[in-house]
Design a protein around this motif. Sequence first.
Motif, short mmCIF file in Angstrom:
data_model
loop_
_atom_site.label_atom_id
_atom_site.label_comp_id
_atom_site.label_asym_id
_atom_site.label_seq_id
_atom_site.Cartn_x
_atom_site.Cartn_y
_atom_site.Cartn_z
N ASP A 114 0.86 -1.18 0.00
CA ASP A 114 0.00 0.00 0.00
C ASP A 114 0.89 1.23 0.00
OD1 ASP A 114 -2.25 1.55 0.01
OD2 ASP A 114 -2.97 0.93 1.99
N THR A 172 -1.06 9.06 -0.21
CA THR A 172 -1.27 10.00 -1.31
C THR A 172 0.04 10.70 -1.64
OG1 THR A 172 -1.91 11.74 0.26
CG2 THR A 172 -3.67 10.38 -0.70
N LEU A 231 -7.08 6.26 -6.60
CA LEU A 231 -7.10 4.80 -6.68
C LEU A 231 -7.21 4.16 -5.31
CD1 LEU A 231 -4.16 4.20 -9.21
CD2 LEU A 231 -6.60 3.96 -9.70
N ASP A 232 -7.77 2.97 -5.28
CA ASP A 232 -7.63 2.09 -4.12
C ASP A 232 -6.29 1.39 -4.29
OD1 ASP A 232 -7.75 0.34 -2.06
OD2 ASP A 232 -9.45 -0.83 -2.82
N ARG A 233 -5.30 1.81 -3.52
CA ARG A 233 -3.92 1.39 -3.79
C ARG A 233 -3.49 0.13 -3.02
NH1 ARG A 233 -4.46 6.67 -3.22
NH2 ARG A 233 -3.88 6.61 -1.02
N LYS A 234 -4.29 -0.34 -2.11
CA LYS A 234 -3.91 -1.51 -1.33
C LYS A 234 -4.04 -2.78 -2.18
CE LYS A 234 -4.61 -3.78 3.13
NZ LYS A 234 -5.36 -3.76 4.40
N ARG A 235 -3.02 -3.63 -2.09
CA ARG A 235 -3.03 -4.89 -2.83
C ARG A 235 -2.69 -6.04 -1.88
NH1 ARG A 235 -5.04 -1.76 -5.57
NH2 ARG A 235 -4.64 -1.20 -7.76
#
Length: 697
Positions: free
Chosen positions: A391, A394, A412-416
């Motif tokens: 993750d 900003t 974006l939803d940046r968590k993977r």
Amino acid sequence: MNPQLRKHLLAMSVATALPCYAQTTLPSVIITGTNPDVMQVDVSKKGFPSDTANLLQSVAGVSMVSGGGVSGLPSIRGLADDRLRIQVDGMDLVSACANHMNPALSYIAPSQVESIQVLPGITPVSVGGDSIGGTIRVRSADPKFAEAGAQLLEGQATFVYRSNGNVRDASLAATMASDTFSASYRGAAIKAHNYEDGDGKKIGSSAYESRNHSLTLAMRSEARLLELKLGLQRMPYQGFPNQRMDLTRNDSEQVNLRYLERFGWGTLEGRAYHEHTRHAMNFGPDKQFWYGAKKNIPGMPMDTEGKNTGVSVKATIPLSQPDTLRVGADYRRYRLDDWWDPSGGGMAPDTFWNIRDGQRDRLGAFAEWDRRWNPAWFTQFGVRGELVTSDTGTVQGYNAGYSKDASVFNALDRKRNDHNLDLTAQARYVPSQDMTVKFGYARKTRSPNLYERYTWSTGGMAMAMVNIAGDGNGYVGDPSLRPETAHMATGSIEWHDPAQEKWSFAISPYYTRVDDYIDARCLTTCKAGAFVNLRFANVDGKLYGTEVSAHAALASGSYGTLSGDMLVNYVRGENRSTGDNLYNMMPLNTRLALNHRLGAWSNALELRAVKAKDRVSSLHNELRTGGYALAALRTSYAWNKVELDFGVENLFDRRYDLPLGGAYVGQGMTMALNGVPYGIGVRGMGRSVYAGLTFKL
């Protein structure tokens, strides 16, 4: 080979029971091979390399991706950098730099290395995950203890000078111990100017300076060992001929605690460590520093801070006479900030956040079963599961000109969350006293690093500053990248005399199919003959090749012993999605060595030949390089507690381009993507004479 040394090495190899295994013990010997009955290759001191990665040059399947003077990247069978599992004293260290200027092996000096284990093919799941290539495990000296009731005091100091680059290298080691407590210190300092190629031309941005210190404290009882290692690095400068920036600071502190205990049911090992890095880049003296129409903008400061914390536990349980079970779990927590302070002009008034509050955490567990079915057959099966979570916060640019990219990224939803699975199956078969056969299969996975996923700006200058390939191109990340999944098949056949002392010959083919290999694609339009902007992207790839190695005891008499060694490496990498070649594949190469030993005197003549590099990546506009051959001559003599080493590298002062050296951007206006000329490779070092003097207490 000395019988006692051979007995010790054979016992150690059988204990590890790894079908695809090579071990290196330094500085006295390097042992390489593809089976646990190892072959010794004497490359003592080997020219006192400045870079720990260069200690691996004579290991089958290993080549070197060039970087700074102490920051080379090993490549195993065409896979390098984060695709390998590289550990230093059990720590999984992470490069905290947009250009990967501080790889794991740069945190330990060659003089501090006591042993290296190289697994060039299939890595057992107990050794580690999050990698699709081989594994390199580097260790400093294990704690030494005195005999019961006695005291141990020993020390060593080494001073080395190398002519090319005016390299001055010094190291110190000292140990004080009783039978239950041990304290040791190891320090190393090195400083070098720019080196010259075979034509006497200086290679810009190749100077460096580094200092490393380590302190080891250990206590032991009959069945328990507790070990604490403290490390400190101060690197004030390191130039990079194939990067647009230079390293202007790398400060690292490491705390590493290890626990090992033997119980009636087996052994238990635990480790906890923390490593903190403060890293900085800017333009060094060979690159243009002042920018702008009036040349009044001072450089481009780039700062990075990385925090790497890990804990692991592993139990080894002998279930029966033929069966051994290993189970364990590990957790790695990594935090990264990468910011660029404003310097003026278009790089103002705000701070540019390349990666802000970056996070990459790994939680894994494994089980591994060894079975020795009979004297001829051995098998190993393993399974490892990992959750890799990444993750980032900003970001922002220098000014409103970067707001569009920043806004898209921040929305974006940046968590993977990556759920990765590794499987290994290996076997060793010994049909006779003079033959050993091994084969195996593995499924390995690696999740993208933070730079591959989260660098966000498509501005030309910002992209030019993000490059982990050394190809001179600009890069931007892709949050939607998928983990790499590799399916690997390996094998080897070795013939040898029954005692494995006089001769051996081995051939080791391999094939690796990689789904979602992280390469790149053109950001807009790519053209040949220039540096281009690329976005990290998943493709499908395959790598295949073979290694051939041989050893022979040639003669023995009053004049001493004479032996010869041969190593041939071949690798091919292809992009299955486009038909292009994969980037940075080492061309066909061979090493031949003639070794002589007479009492305390040893000599070596080495020849290395490399074929022309014609298969290159069109996407990366990779440069072709010509074939070449280099010779080296080394001699060493030891008496009492003093040892003298002397040698010449590149004996005939040959000019050549490094096949894995990338593009030369070591001089000029490197901030602009095509402000430096395209088409120039990084030349290798010309003739260098070295001398080393070692004193032992």
